[in-house]
Write a protein that holds these residues in place. Sequence first.
Motif, short mmCIF file in Angstrom:
data_model
loop_
_atom_site.label_atom_id
_atom_site.label_comp_id
_atom_site.label_asym_id
_atom_site.label_seq_id
_atom_site.Cartn_x
_atom_site.Cartn_y
_atom_site.Cartn_z
N ASN A 60 -5.59 2.09 -13.52
CA ASN A 60 -4.24 2.40 -14.00
C ASN A 60 -3.87 3.85 -13.75
OD1 ASN A 60 -3.90 -0.21 -14.94
ND2 ASN A 60 -4.75 0.28 -16.96
N THR A 62 -3.39 6.86 -10.84
CA THR A 62 -3.24 7.25 -9.43
C THR A 62 -3.08 8.76 -9.37
OG1 THR A 62 -2.23 5.14 -8.79
CG2 THR A 62 -1.83 7.02 -7.35
N ASP A 246 2.02 2.58 -0.77
CA ASP A 246 2.20 1.25 -1.34
C ASP A 246 2.77 1.43 -2.74
OD1 ASP A 246 2.12 -1.29 -2.29
OD2 ASP A 246 -0.04 -1.61 -1.98
N PRO A 247 3.98 0.96 -3.01
CA PRO A 247 4.59 1.12 -4.34
C PRO A 247 3.73 0.58 -5.47
CG PRO A 247 6.21 0.34 -2.76
CD PRO A 247 4.88 0.28 -2.07
N ALA A 248 2.86 -0.40 -5.15
CA ALA A 248 2.01 -0.98 -6.20
C ALA A 248 1.01 0.05 -6.75
CB ALA A 248 1.24 -2.19 -5.66
N ASP A 249 0.74 1.09 -5.96
CA ASP A 249 -0.18 2.13 -6.43
C ASP A 249 0.46 3.01 -7.50
OD1 ASP A 249 -2.22 1.30 -4.75
OD2 ASP A 249 -1.62 2.60 -3.10
N ARG A 251 3.46 1.73 -9.59
CA ARG A 251 4.21 0.98 -10.57
C ARG A 251 3.41 0.78 -11.86
NH1 ARG A 251 5.13 -3.11 -7.63
NH2 ARG A 251 6.94 -2.15 -6.60
N ASN A 252 4.05 1.22 -12.98
CA ASN A 252 3.48 1.09 -14.34
C ASN A 252 2.11 1.77 -14.50
OD1 ASN A 252 5.66 -0.38 -15.45
ND2 ASN A 252 4.87 -2.27 -14.51
N LYS A 253 1.89 2.78 -13.74
CA LYS A 253 0.62 3.50 -13.83
C LYS A 253 0.85 4.95 -14.23
CE LYS A 253 -1.87 0.61 -10.54
NZ LYS A 253 -2.70 0.56 -9.32
#
Length: 799
Positions: A60, A62, A246-249, A251-253
């Motif tokens: 969670n 980055t 990568d936006p997933a790296d 998002r919400n972190k």
Amino acid sequence: MLRSFRQKDFFHPFAIWLIILIWYLIIGDTFFFTPCIKLDNFITNQSFWFFSQPPEVAKNITIVTVDQSSRNKLALKWPWKRSITAELIQNIASFSPKVIGLDIIFSGNSEEDEDNQLIAALKSHPKIVLGYISNENSREKPIQEFIDGSFAIGFVNRPLQKGVVKEIRPFFIDSDKELNISLEVAILQAYFGLDKQDITVNEKGVFLKDKLFIPSHQGTSYLNYLVYHSNFTIIPASSVLDKEVDPADFRNKIVLVGATDPIIHDEYPTPLGNFPGVTIIGNSLVMLLSGRFLHDASILQGCLFAFLIGLLILFINKELDFFCSSLVCLFVITLTYFSFIYLRAKDITFSYFFILFSGITAYMVFNLYKYLNLIYISNRIKKQAIFDPATGLYTWRYFLLQLDEKVKLKQSLAFVGLRIRNYKKLSKDLSFEQVKLLINLLSNCLSSEVKKKFRKYSMSCLSTDTLGIIFEAEKKEKIETFVVDFLEESQKNEWELGEKKISYSMQACLISKSKNVICKKCDLVFQMENLFEKIKDNEILTENIEEVGKEEETMKISSKDSLDFIVYDWEERNKDLERNIKEILEVNKRLDKLNWGTLTALARAIDAKSPWTAGHSERVTYLALKIGRILGLTRRQLDNLQQAGLLHDIGKIGIPAGILDKPGKLTDEEYRIICEHPEKGAKILQPIEEYAEVIPVAMQHHEWFNGKGYPDGLSGEKISFGARILAVADVFDALTSGRPYRDGMPIEIAVEMIREGSGTQFDPKVVEAFLKLLEEESVEGHTLHMGLIPENIEAFQTI
């Protein structure tokens, strides 16, 4: 183990080791502070690489890094313009992270346009947290506009322990009583959506409402490194600026922004090596979110662990030899070390150095004590082997060894022999202890006088009546004068040995050796003995050494090799002891034969008083011993029985022969006189102390089992067991032997009479044994007849 505490070789090392541990707990910890830190770091490092697995919450987080590649790619110099940082923040915010934490210090003002762009960027995301530096005297906080544009701020100062980051400081209260929280706590405040009022602190730690509790003893907490810095999700700042991510790296972190470029110098030493500051913050967040706090064992637990490890090692060394104990102790220490690594992986820490210090010192103290004790005992043994405890002088064997070495060297020396002329007479008049005291007094007196006048000498008591002295580098005239004076003085001496006053006469000889003469010790000893034959009382004869050429066994031992001499001395003492024991045994055998021979002769003398009783005592003894063997008597009981049997009628010496040989019936008076012989026998034997156990046996052989016998009317168990055996043997022989007034009865009738007397006159057990004896052996022609009694006294003793 408890029994070991009573043993000196365990209790003494234990006490010393305990004192060392107490010293360590009081002041020793300060001496070993650096090794403690290094060992703690090393175990942390080993535990991390062997057992650590990053917690799930690490995913969670980055980290966006201002690294060297980004700087080179963007062709920018640090510090970047705030507009570039503003663009970086805005790009991160566009990926919808939960929290953005900036480990970048925005202190002071820049160009207005640059600052405005940064303010706009800070407002682009609702949960951006800024870092600042708070020193003792000053604070490098962002300008108020930056603070207003962010969610919260937190300090990034990291406490160092010996230059290593091992702790975090979640908060501190400044001089204005204002609560200041760290960047990690501020990020978690944003992460959980809390206001600053929701954060409370006390002496136990920091409470983030009901979301999280951070234990913080004295304002700090141990930092548990759970993720290696390269194992975080790390994205270069250049990639974010170019939006090549990568936006997933994101998002919400939790997104941390910090510098890893070496030129920025934001690296810190940790137990796992140098970490960039932003990855240290990442590890702090992982620890806090996962709840993997380090649990430090209490002082009491650490002390107990250290005590048990040390005690175990002491016990191992006590029970095993050096090689085995060393291997087992090494195994225990190694096992303890790996248990530290395992427990550290389970977030439990101990005072590692103290525990290992306890185990290692226990091993060292025990073996050092054992070694020093061995040296001490060796010196005691050496002293006992070299010095005679009775006189304090050299033992004769060591003295002769020294003499043998010295006479072979090319150096001058003088040998003086002193002998007590009247020793044989004194030894007869004095007790053994008094003779020892005499030799001791003479030795001390001579040693004291020699010490006053000579520097280099050796003395020994060569025998019970002879003293020897070696003088080196001394004038012959001086030695001769000294000896003459000593002889004259000893002539005047009169010593008190207990209640006795004794005087003694001495003779002396002086044998000198020049530098060029080489000889053997036997030459000196032989010449000394020859001179003593010629000397009168209180005289001294002097001669030069003569080589007599007498062969002797030479000792291949040097007096300097003390341990070799001790071995040699023990061997010789053992030989002497064996010879002495052999001589004693031979003497005892001769005395034993003399004793039994005397008893037999005495018994025959008693029986010879009357022709009718010849051989009676020996026959009774022989039969009694056979019965005693069947009854299981011990060797000592059989010996006593044999002596009592030979002496049981010794009291008849005092009975007139006319009564003993009277052919008719005895009158009452004569019978009374006969009945006195047991008591008379007891009086005859009473002065001999060794017969204390024999007298009751001999005295009671006419007592009846029912109490109607004489002289004391004893009954049952009150009669000596040996006397009860003698009673049967005595009556049987009396019945089967002839008397002046009758012939001897047939054996069958005598046996029947004894059987009828069982329980009245005789002990039933003894009668039963007697009858068993008859069953085992043929009666007619058997040794129960007087003519077949063995003439050899040893036959009695082998029954």
